[in-house]
Design an enzyme around this catalytic site. Structure first.
Site, PDB file in Angstrom:
ATOM      1  N   LYS A  37       0.824  -1.215   0.000  1.00 28.07           N
ATOM      2  CA  LYS A  37       0.000   0.000   0.000  1.00 28.07           C
ATOM      3  C   LYS A  37       0.863   1.273   0.000  1.00 28.07           C
ATOM      4  O   LYS A  37       0.633   2.187  -0.791  1.00 28.07           O
ATOM      5  CB  LYS A  37      -0.917  -0.035   1.228  1.00 28.07           C
ATOM      6  CG  LYS A  37      -1.983   1.036   1.254  1.00 28.07           C
ATOM      7  CD  LYS A  37      -3.024   0.757   2.307  1.00 28.07           C
ATOM      8  CE  LYS A  37      -2.480   0.755   3.723  1.00 28.07           C
ATOM      9  NZ  LYS A  37      -1.995  -0.542   4.211  1.00 28.07           N
ATOM     10  N   THR A  72       4.034   1.477  -0.829  1.00 27.87           N
ATOM     11  CA  THR A  72       4.783   1.461  -2.090  1.00 27.87           C
ATOM     12  C   THR A  72       3.939   2.034  -3.220  1.00 27.87           C
ATOM     13  O   THR A  72       4.420   2.826  -4.046  1.00 27.87           O
ATOM     14  CB  THR A  72       5.216   0.023  -2.428  1.00 27.87           C
ATOM     15  OG1 THR A  72       6.001  -0.487  -1.348  1.00 27.87           O
ATOM     16  CG2 THR A  72       6.020  -0.024  -3.715  1.00 27.87           C
ATOM     17  N   ARG A 130       1.960   8.333   7.132  1.00 28.88           N
ATOM     18  CA  ARG A 130       2.218   8.222   8.564  1.00 28.88           C
ATOM     19  C   ARG A 130       3.688   7.940   8.828  1.00 28.88           C
ATOM     20  O   ARG A 130       4.393   7.439   7.957  1.00 28.88           O
ATOM     21  CB  ARG A 130       1.384   7.085   9.179  1.00 28.88           C
ATOM     22  CG  ARG A 130      -0.109   7.329   9.185  1.00 28.88           C
ATOM     23  CD  ARG A 130      -0.842   6.067   9.567  1.00 28.88           C
ATOM     24  NE  ARG A 130      -0.574   5.000   8.615  1.00 28.88           N
ATOM     25  CZ  ARG A 130      -0.709   3.706   8.882  1.00 28.88           C
ATOM     26  NH1 ARG A 130      -1.094   3.305  10.077  1.00 28.88           N
ATOM     27  NH2 ARG A 130      -0.455   2.797   7.964  1.00 28.88           N
ATOM     28  N   LYS A 180       6.540  -6.708  10.746  1.00 27.95           N
ATOM     29  CA  LYS A 180       6.014  -5.988   9.592  1.00 27.95           C
ATOM     30  C   LYS A 180       7.074  -5.164   8.868  1.00 27.95           C
ATOM     31  O   LYS A 180       7.046  -4.998   7.657  1.00 27.95           O
ATOM     32  CB  LYS A 180       4.867  -5.066  10.050  1.00 27.95           C
ATOM     33  CG  LYS A 180       4.208  -4.283   8.932  1.00 27.95           C
ATOM     34  CD  LYS A 180       3.045  -3.470   9.477  1.00 27.95           C
ATOM     35  CE  LYS A 180       2.446  -2.583   8.384  1.00 27.95           C
ATOM     36  NZ  LYS A 180       3.354  -1.483   8.004  1.00 27.95           N
ATOM     37  N   ALA A 235      -3.946   1.176  12.511  1.00 30.47           N
ATOM     38  CA  ALA A 235      -5.349   1.123  12.092  1.00 30.47           C
ATOM     39  C   ALA A 235      -6.102  -0.049  12.697  1.00 30.47           C
ATOM     40  O   ALA A 235      -7.325  -0.065  12.686  1.00 30.47           O
ATOM     41  CB  ALA A 235      -5.449   1.055  10.572  1.00 30.47           C
ATOM     42  N   PHE A 268      -3.581  -0.748   7.094  1.00 28.22           N
ATOM     43  CA  PHE A 268      -4.119  -2.090   6.922  1.00 28.22           C
ATOM     44  C   PHE A 268      -5.213  -2.120   5.849  1.00 28.22           C
ATOM     45  O   PHE A 268      -5.181  -1.333   4.911  1.00 28.22           O
ATOM     46  CB  PHE A 268      -4.611  -2.642   8.262  1.00 28.22           C
ATOM     47  CG  PHE A 268      -3.485  -2.946   9.228  1.00 28.22           C
ATOM     48  CD1 PHE A 268      -2.433  -3.758   8.851  1.00 28.22           C
ATOM     49  CD2 PHE A 268      -3.463  -2.396  10.501  1.00 28.22           C
ATOM     50  CE1 PHE A 268      -1.377  -4.030   9.709  1.00 28.22           C
ATOM     51  CE2 PHE A 268      -2.420  -2.659  11.374  1.00 28.22           C
ATOM     52  CZ  PHE A 268      -1.372  -3.482  10.976  1.00 28.22           C
ATOM     53  N   PHE A 270       3.753  -8.658  -9.354  1.00 20.06           N
ATOM     54  CA  PHE A 270       4.858  -9.549  -9.002  1.00 20.06           C
ATOM     55  C   PHE A 270       5.265 -10.314 -10.265  1.00 20.06           C
ATOM     56  O   PHE A 270       4.431 -10.577 -11.134  1.00 20.06           O
ATOM     57  CB  PHE A 270       4.447 -10.542  -7.906  1.00 20.06           C
ATOM     58  CG  PHE A 270       4.445  -9.961  -6.518  1.00 20.06           C
ATOM     59  CD1 PHE A 270       5.429 -10.305  -5.600  1.00 20.06           C
ATOM     60  CD2 PHE A 270       3.466  -9.068  -6.121  1.00 20.06           C
ATOM     61  CE1 PHE A 270       5.432  -9.779  -4.313  1.00 20.06           C
ATOM     62  CE2 PHE A 270       3.460  -8.531  -4.844  1.00 20.06           C
ATOM     63  CZ  PHE A 270       4.448  -8.893  -3.925  1.00 20.06           C
ATOM     64  N   TRP A 289       7.102  -1.001  -7.710  1.00 12.20           N
ATOM     65  CA  TRP A 289       8.230  -1.509  -6.919  1.00 12.20           C
ATOM     66  C   TRP A 289       9.466  -1.618  -7.805  1.00 12.20           C
ATOM     67  O   TRP A 289      10.555  -1.194  -7.433  1.00 12.20           O
ATOM     68  CB  TRP A 289       7.893  -2.880  -6.318  1.00 12.20           C
ATOM     69  CG  TRP A 289       8.924  -3.334  -5.323  1.00 12.20           C
ATOM     70  CD1 TRP A 289       8.881  -3.186  -3.982  1.00 12.20           C
ATOM     71  CD2 TRP A 289      10.173  -3.999  -5.612  1.00 12.20           C
ATOM     72  NE1 TRP A 289      10.021  -3.706  -3.393  1.00 12.20           N
ATOM     73  CE2 TRP A 289      10.829  -4.208  -4.374  1.00 12.20           C
ATOM     74  CE3 TRP A 289      10.811  -4.428  -6.775  1.00 12.20           C
ATOM     75  CZ2 TRP A 289      12.075  -4.826  -4.275  1.00 12.20           C
ATOM     76  CZ3 TRP A 289      12.061  -5.039  -6.680  1.00 12.20           C
ATOM     77  CH2 TRP A 289      12.675  -5.236  -5.437  1.00 12.20           C
TER      78      TRP A 289
END
Length: 556
Positions: free
Chosen positions: A71, A73, A94, A105, A273, A301, A381, A409
């Protein structure tokens, strides 16, 4: 293949003064923290208050899985792509918590060639905002215990002290503790608790306060305990507001840094969150809206947590109107929701994808309930097949939302151009008719039930005896008009993290309810969610190090 930290460490950053200049922020409006970080001054924030707002774009996601969604990224890559298209975008994110950085994480700087830099500094101490929040929180806790020790003029019932201490680290041993042991001079013996800093009410207040006046008013409304007659005792009663505000003065100012290609990013505040409201500060979002034609922000999240709270808490309180939502998914995560083991996610499996896409379907439906146009993006991916991508695209079209593939990415902003063009087209052709999910006039119990049924898909809500009693008391004390902040596990739409996909008709269990009167919402704890996480058997801390040249390794 280079790691995220290698890519970040090889980046050539612009001086933050030059980045600021590109969005009309003069050097004398910056409070510099070295060469590449700065805070925006209060005088400058006041000076842009009356400028017109740009478009507000929220980036959210499906429920997180071990397969990863990306998210942040995507948020970063989308902002970079807007720049490639000649659009003036400012990203609002954030700040990362140290807990996840040293846990499982990882940080919150994005990844690959869509990162925010300086990455190590952002993921560690940054500009000290979290330390300020922690200090203000624990000052208030110290004043509570000191007041009791010094005679307890306010008649605080030590059995009803609800204010918890906090620290910005995962430490399960601090969830339930005893303080005041020792001699009489060491304080009154009682049970106490810790929460992680990002779940503290001070963090929520920092992120929701409009200015210093609003901050102090909110701090004063914090309920720390109840007295022997059952009446609330507040931070204002303890004369704590001025000192807490002094600690938070500089933390109130949004931080400016940059992406790998020098797109400006305002990074400020960091509530989780799953156990808090999960959005960056109102002040940073407002500043981004004034400084750019487009503000790209995110909520933590999955959309069942972060986006719901962004809409029903942050937008409700601040009067913000989102213009579009970007919903992030991955083929791998959808197959994981369809029952595929993590080790097998690289193989094409259309049957599992068809089963797991129900999770995406529910999140699309939820966002549409708020009247905001939605664009679904697949974070690409290398193992994704053409058939899998085509299946997701056709599914989204049937749901009435646009679709775009994202390769940010691997390619940075260039990999997000298709997504940016799709978002721009949606902004031009579809008008947001944003509205919140429920009205202020509903009872707290009905608000909880509305979120549980409409957003999670629950069939019913069960309240513990204690939660029922707490709800009744909060209604009687006049807090019934507040929105609810649901504390729920992030992995499932339900309160059971093992129920993947789209569970329906389940019973959601609310075990505890309490008010964050300063923040302005009522928190409902569901299932087994905790407000102080623990470390895993193999935390990231085991792999973080510094070499002889002072280079940090192992952060991600």
């Amino acid at each position: 293949m280079k790691t995220d930290i290698q890519i970040a460490q090889e980046a050539v950053m612009e001086p933050i003064v030059k980045v600021a200049e590109g969005i009309g922020v003069p050097e004398d409006a910056l409070e510099l923290y070295g060469k590449y970080k700065a805070k925006l001054s209060e005088e400058f924030l006041d000076s842009v208050r009356d400028k017109p707002d740009g478009k507000l774009i929220l980036v959210t996601a499906i429920n997180p899985t071990p397969a990863g969604e990306g998210k942040t990224t995507t948020s970063v890559g989308l902002g970079q792509a807007f720049g490639i298209l000649g659009k003036k975008a400012v990203i609002a994110l954030r700040e990362p918590s140290l807990g996840p950085c040293f846990g499982i994480k990882g940080g919150a700087a994005g990844g690959g060639y869509s990162q925010v830099v300086p990455m190590e500094e952002l993921n560690l101490h940054f500009t000290g905002d979290f330390h300020a929040v922690t200090s203000a929180n624990n000052l208030l806790a110290a004043l509570v215990d000191n007041h009791i020790q010094q005679g307890n003029e306010l008649q605080i019932d030590s059995r009803q002290i609800i204010w918890k201490r906090c620290m910005d680290m995962n430490d399960r041993a601090l969830r339930n503790i005893v303080v005041g042991l020792g001699s009489k001079a060491d304080g009154f013996v009682r049970e106490d608790h810790f929460t992680i800093t990002v779940a503290s009410e001070i963090m929520a207040i920092l992120c929701l306060a409009e200015d210093m006046t609003d901050l102090k008013e909110r701090l004063g409304r914090i309920i720390v305990a109840y007295n022997y007659e059952g009446a609330p005792v507040t931070a204002a009663d303890l004369q704590a507001v001025g000192a807490m505000a002094a600690l938070l003065r500089d933390a109130m100012k949004p931080n400016l840094i940059q992406t790998l290609d020098h797109t400006p990013v305002l990074v400020h505040g960091g509530p989780f969150a799953n156990i808090a409201h999960g959005c960056n500060s109102v002040r940073a979002t407002r500043a981004a809206l004034k400084l750019g034609d487009y503000c790209i922000t995110e909520a933590g999240f999955g959309a069942d947590l972060g986006a719901e709270k962004f809409f029903d808490i942050k937008c409700r309180m601040a009067g913000l109107v989102p213009d579009a939502v970007v919903l992030v998914a991955t083929v791998r995560a959808l197959k994981y929701n369809g029952g595929v083991a993590k080790a097998d996610l690289g193989s094409e499996n259309l049957a599992a994808l068809e089963k797991g896409i129900a999770n995406l379907e529910k999140h699309i439906e939820n966002i549409q309930k708020y009247g905001v146009p939605v664009v679904v993006t697949l974070n690409s991916f290398v193992t994704d097949t053409e058939a899998e991508i085509r299946f997701v695209e056709e599914f989204c079209e049937k749901q009435g939302c646009r679709f775009a593939l994202s390769q940010v990415w691997a390619e940075g902003g260039r990999g997000g151009v298709a997504l940016a063009e799709t978002v721009l087209e949606v902004l031009e052709t579809k008008k947001s008719s944003f509205h919140v999910l429920y009205e202020d006039s509903l009872s707290l119990e009905d608000k909880i039930g509305t979120v549980a049924r409409e957003i999670y898909g629950a069939g019913s809500v069960s309240f513990s005896a204690g939660a029922k009693k707490q709800l009744q008391k909060l209604q009687e004390l006049g807090f019934g008009h507040m929105p609810v902040c649901m504390a729920k596990n992030q992995y499932s739409l339900s309160d059971d993290p093992k129920r993947l996909g789209r569970p329906e008709g389940f019973e959601l269990t609310v075990r505890e309810v309490y008010v964050s009167a300063g923040a302005g919402f009522v928190v409902a704890l569901t299932g087994e969610v905790v407000t102080m996480p623990g470390l895993s058997k193999s935390p990231a801390a085991h792999r973080i190090d510094v070499d002889e040249n002072g280079t940090i390794m192992g952060l991600f």
